[in-house]
Design an enzyme around this catalytic site. Structure first.
Site, PDB file in Angstrom:
ATOM      1  N   TYR A  30       0.866  -1.178   0.000  1.00  0.00           N
ATOM      2  CA  TYR A  30       0.000   0.000   0.000  1.00  0.00           C
ATOM      3  C   TYR A  30       0.903   1.229   0.000  1.00  0.00           C
ATOM      4  O   TYR A  30       1.560   1.534   1.005  1.00  0.00           O
ATOM      5  CB  TYR A  30      -0.896  -0.066   1.238  1.00  0.00           C
ATOM      6  CG  TYR A  30      -1.854   1.078   1.481  1.00  0.00           C
ATOM      7  CD1 TYR A  30      -2.023   2.119   0.588  1.00  0.00           C
ATOM      8  CD2 TYR A  30      -2.617   1.099   2.647  1.00  0.00           C
ATOM      9  CE1 TYR A  30      -2.906   3.156   0.834  1.00  0.00           C
ATOM     10  CE2 TYR A  30      -3.508   2.126   2.916  1.00  0.00           C
ATOM     11  CZ  TYR A  30      -3.640   3.153   2.007  1.00  0.00           C
ATOM     12  OH  TYR A  30      -4.519   4.188   2.265  1.00  0.00           O
ATOM     13  N   LYS A  71      -1.108  -1.304  -4.317  1.00  0.00           N
ATOM     14  CA  LYS A  71      -2.174  -0.299  -4.418  1.00  0.00           C
ATOM     15  C   LYS A  71      -1.486   1.054  -4.376  1.00  0.00           C
ATOM     16  O   LYS A  71      -0.810   1.386  -3.396  1.00  0.00           O
ATOM     17  CB  LYS A  71      -3.141  -0.446  -3.250  1.00  0.00           C
ATOM     18  CG  LYS A  71      -4.097   0.729  -3.098  1.00  0.00           C
ATOM     19  CD  LYS A  71      -4.605   0.847  -1.670  1.00  0.00           C
ATOM     20  CE  LYS A  71      -5.459   2.111  -1.519  1.00  0.00           C
ATOM     21  NZ  LYS A  71      -5.849   2.361  -0.130  1.00  0.00           N
ATOM     22  N   VAL A 113      -8.665  -0.029  -5.181  1.00  0.00           N
ATOM     23  CA  VAL A 113      -9.059   0.022  -3.776  1.00  0.00           C
ATOM     24  C   VAL A 113      -9.639   1.420  -3.592  1.00  0.00           C
ATOM     25  O   VAL A 113      -8.909   2.402  -3.508  1.00  0.00           O
ATOM     26  CB  VAL A 113      -7.869  -0.230  -2.841  1.00  0.00           C
ATOM     27  CG1 VAL A 113      -8.312  -0.141  -1.379  1.00  0.00           C
ATOM     28  CG2 VAL A 113      -7.241  -1.596  -3.129  1.00  0.00           C
TER      29      VAL A 113
END
Length: 303
Positions: free
Chosen positions: A138, A166, A210
């Site tokens: 992330y 992401k 996401v």
């Protein structure tokens, strides 16, 4: 455990309903999960930034993950978020969430400290070695001030159970570069973390998103992905454009309150944000109501 073919589509970082003591509210969390699943999402990400992970102690984080795993019941993969600063704390969370039945982990870069690239590589490599679960990195440099460079991602992508990233960065060129340097790495996935860029990421070969707005409008966000995958690129772009006014509301209050306020306005009671963050002003709540009305997301008696 996550199968690689299932790492795709729309994965909402679900908000975390809390009670008056700012502990996880199980009933509210289950309601949010059912809401997003009814919208056709392809995964559920618990304890992300929209989920106020930073506000939850270890007991509440474990409880949120356990409730989510139970509520989802295998219908889609569950991604459990780790936002720890130290490698030791991240490994403890990884092993805990694996025991609780999460299908994958979403691991944020450290914050506050400023590791160099070798230290960052060692951090993610150690977490990956500590668990059998797949890991989605992330990247959120705007919040953590630590950025996963293209060169670093290329190295990390060769670790077997680091399966994707992401990218929550307004620098879309970086997403394009992530896609370019990982094209030849089998099964590695790049997902958009910026809701403005869902269509664009798919167009460059990304696997999904996401998307915080999928807490509120899961069916609309899913429409972008499903239409794109069906070859209806014009329809996907139209859905993306319809989503943008909702994404534009993020600055109506202090992050991450807006999606929580939206759900409350929609009649899905999720409690207050965790202090010091507070709800939007009455004027901003009315503006939110107008955006939700335009998307036909208000309860029928209010629409």
């Amino acid at each position: 455990m996550l199968k690689m073919e299932d790492l795709k589509g729309v994965i909402p970082p679900i908000i975390t309903p809390v009670d008056d003591q700012e502990n996880v509210d199980e009933k509210g969390l289950r309601a949010v999960i059912e809401h997003v699943l009814a919208g056709g999402v392809h995964g559920v990400f618990v304890m992300g930034s929209n989920g106020e992970f930073y506000a939850m102690d270890e007991e509440n984080q474990r409880r949120a993950v356990a409730i989510t795993v139970d509520a989802v019941g295998g219908r889609v993969p569950v991604y459990a978020g780790i936002g720890a600063i130290t490698t030791k704390a991240a490994i403890r969370a990884a092993q805990s969430f694996e025991e609780l039945g999460a299908d994958a982990l979403t691991v944020l870069t450290p914050m506050f400290i400023k590791p160099n690239e070798e230290e960052m590589y060692g951090h993610f490599a150690a977490i990956a070695a500590s668990t059998a679960l797949p890991i989605l990195i992330y990247n959120n440099p705007g919040k953590t001030t630590n950025n996963i460079s293209v060169k670093l991602l290329e190295r990390l992508a060769h670790i077997d159970n680091i399966v994707g990233i992401k990218n929550t960065s307004m620098d879309f060129a970086q997403t394009v570069e992530y896609l370019r340097v990982t094209r030849e790495i089998p099964n590695f996935k790049v997902l958009s973390g910026i809701d403005y860029y869902i269509y664009a990421t798919l167009a460059y070969g990304g696997s999904g998103c996401v998307a915080g707005t999928a807490n509120v409008a899961p069916a609309l966000v899913t429409e972008i992905y499903e239409k794109f995958m069906a070859g209806d690129h014009a329809g996907a772009l139209e859905a993306q454009m319809r989503l943008i006014p909702l994404r534009n509301t993020y600055d109506y209050g202090s992050f991450p309150v807006v999606m929580k306020d939206c759900l409350n306005v929609m009649g899905i009671p999720v409690g207050s944000p965790v202090r010091p963050i507070t709800s939007c002003t009455p004027e901003r709540l009315e503006a939110l109501r107008n955006v939700l009305a335009d998307l036909n997301l208000l309860p029928k008696e209010e629409a």
